[in-house]
Design a protein around this motif. Structure first.
Motif, PDB file in Angstrom:
ATOM      1  N   VAL A 145      29.674 -30.576  32.449  1.00  0.00           N
ATOM      2  CA  VAL A 145      29.165 -29.233  32.113  1.00  0.00           C
ATOM      3  C   VAL A 145      29.948 -28.697  30.921  1.00  0.00           C
ATOM      4  CG1 VAL A 145      28.959 -26.834  32.911  1.00  0.00           C
ATOM      5  CG2 VAL A 145      28.436 -28.725  34.469  1.00  0.00           C
ATOM      6  N   MET A 146      29.214 -28.389  29.838  1.00  0.00           N
ATOM      7  CA  MET A 146      29.888 -27.861  28.656  1.00  0.00           C
ATOM      8  C   MET A 146      30.056 -26.353  28.791  1.00  0.00           C
ATOM      9  SD  MET A 146      28.871 -28.912  24.867  1.00  0.00           S
ATOM     10  CE  MET A 146      28.135 -27.540  24.033  1.00  0.00           C
ATOM     11  N   ASP A 147      29.015 -25.715  29.330  1.00  0.00           N
ATOM     12  CA  ASP A 147      29.022 -24.259  29.427  1.00  0.00           C
ATOM     13  C   ASP A 147      27.990 -23.848  30.477  1.00  0.00           C
ATOM     14  OD1 ASP A 147      30.043 -21.899  28.638  1.00  0.00           O
ATOM     15  OD2 ASP A 147      29.472 -22.094  26.522  1.00  0.00           O
ATOM     16  N   VAL A 148      28.208 -22.710  31.110  1.00  0.00           N
ATOM     17  CA  VAL A 148      27.220 -22.223  32.079  1.00  0.00           C
ATOM     18  C   VAL A 148      27.120 -20.710  31.961  1.00  0.00           C
ATOM     19  CG1 VAL A 148      28.962 -22.355  33.928  1.00  0.00           C
ATOM     20  CG2 VAL A 148      26.579 -22.162  34.536  1.00  0.00           C
ATOM     21  N   ASN A 165      18.787 -16.562  44.497  1.00  0.00           N
ATOM     22  CA  ASN A 165      20.163 -16.476  45.029  1.00  0.00           C
ATOM     23  C   ASN A 165      21.167 -16.220  43.909  1.00  0.00           C
ATOM     24  OD1 ASN A 165      18.847 -17.384  47.243  1.00  0.00           O
ATOM     25  ND2 ASN A 165      19.589 -19.502  47.077  1.00  0.00           N
ATOM     26  N   ASN A 166      22.272 -15.656  44.286  1.00  0.00           N
ATOM     27  CA  ASN A 166      23.391 -15.556  43.347  1.00  0.00           C
ATOM     28  C   ASN A 166      24.288 -16.768  43.547  1.00  0.00           C
ATOM     29  OD1 ASN A 166      22.699 -13.131  42.177  1.00  0.00           O
ATOM     30  ND2 ASN A 166      23.606 -11.972  43.878  1.00  0.00           N
ATOM     31  N   ILE A 167      25.062 -17.075  42.530  1.00  0.00           N
ATOM     32  CA  ILE A 167      25.973 -18.210  42.657  1.00  0.00           C
ATOM     33  C   ILE A 167      27.270 -17.886  41.921  1.00  0.00           C
ATOM     34  CG2 ILE A 167      24.978 -19.377  40.631  1.00  0.00           C
ATOM     35  CD1 ILE A 167      25.563 -22.046  42.070  1.00  0.00           C
ATOM     36  N   ASP A 168      28.363 -18.369  42.445  1.00  0.00           N
ATOM     37  CA  ASP A 168      29.643 -18.254  41.747  1.00  0.00           C
ATOM     38  C   ASP A 168      29.669 -19.379  40.704  1.00  0.00           C
ATOM     39  OD1 ASP A 168      32.233 -18.417  40.870  1.00  0.00           O
ATOM     40  OD2 ASP A 168      33.141 -18.244  42.873  1.00  0.00           O
ATOM     41  N   ILE A 169      29.595 -19.011  39.410  1.00  0.00           N
ATOM     42  CA  ILE A 169      29.412 -20.063  38.401  1.00  0.00           C
ATOM     43  C   ILE A 169      30.612 -21.005  38.288  1.00  0.00           C
ATOM     44  CG2 ILE A 169      27.634 -19.021  36.929  1.00  0.00           C
ATOM     45  CD1 ILE A 169      29.787 -18.113  35.032  1.00  0.00           C
ATOM     46  N   ARG A 170      31.720 -20.623  38.895  1.00  0.00           N
ATOM     47  CA  ARG A 170      32.872 -21.538  38.846  1.00  0.00           C
ATOM     48  C   ARG A 170      32.565 -22.848  39.573  1.00  0.00           C
ATOM     49  NH1 ARG A 170      37.154 -17.058  40.614  1.00  0.00           N
ATOM     50  NH2 ARG A 170      35.361 -16.620  41.925  1.00  0.00           N
ATOM     51  N   LYS A 171      31.637 -22.736  40.574  1.00  0.00           N
ATOM     52  CA  LYS A 171      31.245 -23.939  41.324  1.00  0.00           C
ATOM     53  C   LYS A 171      30.565 -24.949  40.403  1.00  0.00           C
ATOM     54  CE  LYS A 171      30.087 -21.894  45.814  1.00  0.00           C
ATOM     55  NZ  LYS A 171      28.951 -21.567  46.667  1.00  0.00           N
ATOM     56  N   ILE A 172      29.896 -24.443  39.365  1.00  0.00           N
ATOM     57  CA  ILE A 172      29.167 -25.328  38.440  1.00  0.00           C
ATOM     58  C   ILE A 172      30.052 -25.680  37.248  1.00  0.00           C
ATOM     59  CG2 ILE A 172      27.071 -25.537  36.996  1.00  0.00           C
ATOM     60  CD1 ILE A 172      26.500 -25.230  40.006  1.00  0.00           C
ATOM     61  N   GLY A 173      30.742 -24.657  36.751  1.00  0.00           N
ATOM     62  CA  GLY A 173      31.533 -24.838  35.532  1.00  0.00           C
ATOM     63  C   GLY A 173      32.601 -25.908  35.650  1.00  0.00           C
ATOM     64  N   SER A 174      33.041 -26.154  36.891  1.00  0.00           N
ATOM     65  CA  SER A 174      34.121 -27.124  37.070  1.00  0.00           C
ATOM     66  C   SER A 174      33.610 -28.563  37.220  1.00  0.00           C
ATOM     67  CB  SER A 174      34.940 -26.746  38.310  1.00  0.00           C
ATOM     68  OG  SER A 174      34.061 -26.663  39.417  1.00  0.00           O
ATOM     69  N   LEU A 175      32.279 -28.737  37.253  1.00  0.00           N
ATOM     70  CA  LEU A 175      31.741 -30.099  37.430  1.00  0.00           C
ATOM     71  C   LEU A 175      31.872 -30.910  36.140  1.00  0.00           C
ATOM     72  CD1 LEU A 175      28.411 -29.230  39.320  1.00  0.00           C
ATOM     73  CD2 LEU A 175      30.521 -30.149  40.314  1.00  0.00           C
ATOM     74  N   ILE A 181      25.428 -33.020  38.797  1.00  0.00           N
ATOM     75  CA  ILE A 181      25.240 -31.575  38.545  1.00  0.00           C
ATOM     76  C   ILE A 181      23.920 -31.118  39.171  1.00  0.00           C
ATOM     77  CG2 ILE A 181      24.989 -29.811  36.747  1.00  0.00           C
ATOM     78  CD1 ILE A 181      26.579 -31.767  34.870  1.00  0.00           C
ATOM     79  N   ILE A 182      22.866 -31.923  38.940  1.00  0.00           N
ATOM     80  CA  ILE A 182      21.533 -31.560  39.464  1.00  0.00           C
ATOM     81  C   ILE A 182      21.593 -31.435  40.998  1.00  0.00           C
ATOM     82  CG2 ILE A 182      19.170 -32.436  39.781  1.00  0.00           C
ATOM     83  CD1 ILE A 182      19.302 -33.490  36.893  1.00  0.00           C
ATOM     84  N   ASN A 183      22.222 -32.412  41.643  1.00  0.00           N
ATOM     85  CA  ASN A 183      22.285 -32.379  43.118  1.00  0.00           C
ATOM     86  C   ASN A 183      23.005 -31.125  43.613  1.00  0.00           C
ATOM     87  OD1 ASN A 183      20.981 -34.798  43.087  1.00  0.00           O
ATOM     88  ND2 ASN A 183      22.817 -36.042  43.440  1.00  0.00           N
ATOM     89  N   LYS A 184      24.087 -30.788  42.936  1.00  0.00           N
ATOM     90  CA  LYS A 184      24.868 -29.615  43.348  1.00  0.00           C
ATOM     91  C   LYS A 184      24.020 -28.330  43.196  1.00  0.00           C
ATOM     92  CE  LYS A 184      28.445 -27.052  44.285  1.00  0.00           C
ATOM     93  NZ  LYS A 184      28.756 -26.886  45.707  1.00  0.00           N
TER      94      LYS A 184
END
Ligand code: PEP
Ligand code: MN
Length: 336
Positions: free
Chosen positions: A58-61, A45-55, A17-20
């Protein structure tokens, strides 16, 4: 952005998660509290949180664009509730803390403790380390006074809130208090806030005399990000050009803090106006504005108090205030 990690997450998933997140241009602070683990990720920067949420892991973002993150209301479904033994602060509860400005002697503490118990108050305030503007004013009884205060409160079944002024005092006080109070003058003492993040006792943070609402929230963020989620915010008046009162109680701060943060908000009408005869009016106004509780000063003989007598209620005035709070709770359907 707050990433809430799954409990007991394996190192390899956390690292993934950290690397991403780093590859997306964020800097990361890892936060581990007594309750959960988080990654606080900051970037322009903005980010599409789906990129993180699917890792995996990750419990919640949550995207939070404020200068504070963990104390923000934006990632909690409902307001936080802080447990102090069997007393709850915040969410659906209304909590009163009252007592002298300073602990002075046994008979003073005994009389006030009895007044509080007789009137249903469960938390007693009282400073033993006093931040006085003058070095010649009464500075408090120190640790010895706290031990005496503790014994009397134990006998009365009362919880204790008392001000901590220095990092060194945390250990001496920890077993003797139920809530640490950070005073207005220490509202931005970041070393102290960081050290209080390492304790498991609730911390009430007062707003600085010239502190903004966001600065108060960032002070709370210091404690939370250092490991302690048990936080209470306190509006106690700010310094303005107005000199008809000791401070200007910022009623606006109450609904604003409650909107911005999930933490309980307590009002201190005693320091807020600094004039005894008006303390009750400000206390009631703060309740109507949405405060989760009050902290006020009371003494058997306010005229003889060693500090802040001018803003301290007598027993009669305190009992009347408590009665009015009861009446108000019916009118406004408050959780009192
Ligand atoms: C107090 O609670 O007695 C006190 C010193 O408060 P503040 O830090 O708000 O001035
Ligand atoms: Mn005081």
């Amino acid at each position: 952005m707050i990433i809430q990690l799954e409990k007991d997450l394996k190192e390899q998933y956390k690292q993934g998660i950290i690397n991403k997140v780093i590859s997306e241009g964020f800097t990361i602070t890892e936060v581990k509290t007594q309750m959960a683990a988080y990654l606080i990720c900051i970037s322009k920067n903005n980010i599409d949180i789906r990129k993180i949420g699917s890792l995996p892991g990750v419990m919640d973002v949550h995207i939070i664009s404020d200068s504070y993150q963990l104390v923000s209301a934006k990632w909690k479904l409902r307001p936080s509730s802080i447990s102090v033994g069997d007393v709850q602060i915040g969410n659906t509860d209304f909590t009163i803390m009252a007592g002298p400005c300073a602990i002075e002697n046994e008979s003073q503490v005994w009389s006030i403790a009895k007044h509080l118990v007789d009137n249903g108050v469960q938390i007693m305030r009282g400073g033993v380390f006093k931040p006085r503007s003058s070095p010649y004013a009464f500075q408090g009884l120190g640790k010895e006074g706290l031990v005496m205060f503790y014994k009397i409160c134990k006998q009365h079944g009362l919880k204790i809130i008392s001000e901590v002024m220095e990092v060194d005092q945390i250990d001496q006080m920890c077993d003797l208090v139920d809530i640490f109070q950070v005073g207005a003058r220490n509202s931005q003492n970041f070393n102290l806030l960081h050290a209080l993040g390492k304790t498991d006792k609730p911390v009430l943070i007062k707003r600085g005399t010239s502190g903004t609402i966001d600065e108060l929230l960032q002070s709370a963020e210091y404690v939370f990000s250092s490991g302690n989620e048990k936080l209470i915010l306190c509006e106690r008046g700010i310094r303005t050009f107005e000199n008809a009162s000791r401070n200007t109680f910022d009623i606006n701060a109450i609904p604003i803090l409650k909107k911005k943060s999930h933490l309980p908000v307590i009002a201190d009408p005693s320091h807020g106006i600094g004039i005894r005869e008006h303390v009750t009016a400000i206390a009631l106004a703060a309740i109507v504005a949405g405060a989760d509780g009050l902290i006020y000063e009371v003494h058997k003989n306010p005229e003889e108090a060693l500090s802040d007598g001018q803003q301290t209620l007598s027993f009669n005035e305190s009992a009347t205030l408590l009665k009015k709070i009861g009446q108000l709770s019916h009118v406004f359907k408050l959780p009192i």
